[in-house]
Design a protein around this motif. Structure first.
Motif: not given
Length: 216
Positions: A186-190, A195-197, A199-205
């Motif tokens: 897809g095309v990210p709206p922001t 990078e944000g995705l 980081e969030q995934l890495a925080a959850r392993g």
């Protein structure tokens, strides 16, 4: 015996609802000469890499997918492999005449119209085109597009109504691959989505595979 045409493919997706009208297959080609700053699909930029796939193999793959109305060509730069993609669309439509085609290009429509015979051939076979380079400073939440300079152009009657429809982001889709890894389309709206995705995934392993990181 005639040589079989091959495409260098970064990734394929059987079903997607955020990169064009309806439910579509997506082919991301490998290689782009433009290298737009801020591209979130950096893995598709080098011409080295990807998987060489024969046009007949890709034709069979597309033709056996049920309940899709067409294919979206992204990358990378589809018009860097225009001749092979035009051949692919001809082969698919010989078996599925109503199959639609949409493509992304970092080149402007006008440049493609005045381009090589191969680029003109691909352009003539498309129903929709998103043209122009991604410009990070002009990032916007638009339908199927990443920045405000990019245009959604209907090339024929089939999707002539589409440019007049609400021009809001279609969002992204996240999928779990058979091996348990994650991928998205897809095309990210922001800006800064990737990078944000990560980081969030890495925080959850979780780790997002490099070869699964793709944007239109």
């Amino acid at each position: 015996m005639a040589e079989v045409t091959r495409l260098h493919v970064a990734r394929r997706l059987e079903r997607c609802t955020v990169l064009g009208p309806g439910v579509r297959a997506v082919i991301w080609v490998q290689g782009c000469p433009l290298s737009c700053r801020g591209c979130v699909a950096a893995e598709t930029l080098p011409f080295e890499g990807g998987t060489p796939l024969a046009v007949p193999e890709l034709t069979d793959w597309l033709c056996r997918l049920p309940d899709i109305e067409g294919v979206t060509l992204s990358g990378g730069e589809p018009f860097a492999q225009a001749g092979a993609l035009a051949e692919l669309l001809d082969a698919v439509r010989a078996r599925r005449p109503e199959f639609s085609a949409m493509a992304y290009s970092g080149y402007r429509h006008e440049a493609l119209r005045d381009g090589s015979p191969e680029r003109r051939a691909l352009l003539e076979r498309l129903d929709l085109l998103v043209d122009g380079p991604y410009v990070a400073a002009r990032h916007a939440a638009l339908r199927w597009r990443g920045s405000a300079n990019q245009r959604l152009i209907a090339l024929g009657d089939r999707y002539a109504h589409v440019p007049a429809e609400p021009d809001t982001s279609a969002g992204v889709e996240v999928s779990v691959e058979p091996d348990g890894s994650l991928s998205w389309a897809g095309v990210p709206p922001t800006p800064g989505f990737r990078e944000g995705l990560e980081e969030q995934l890495a925080a959850r392993g979780f780790v997002l595979r490099a070869e699964a990181r793709r944007e239109a």
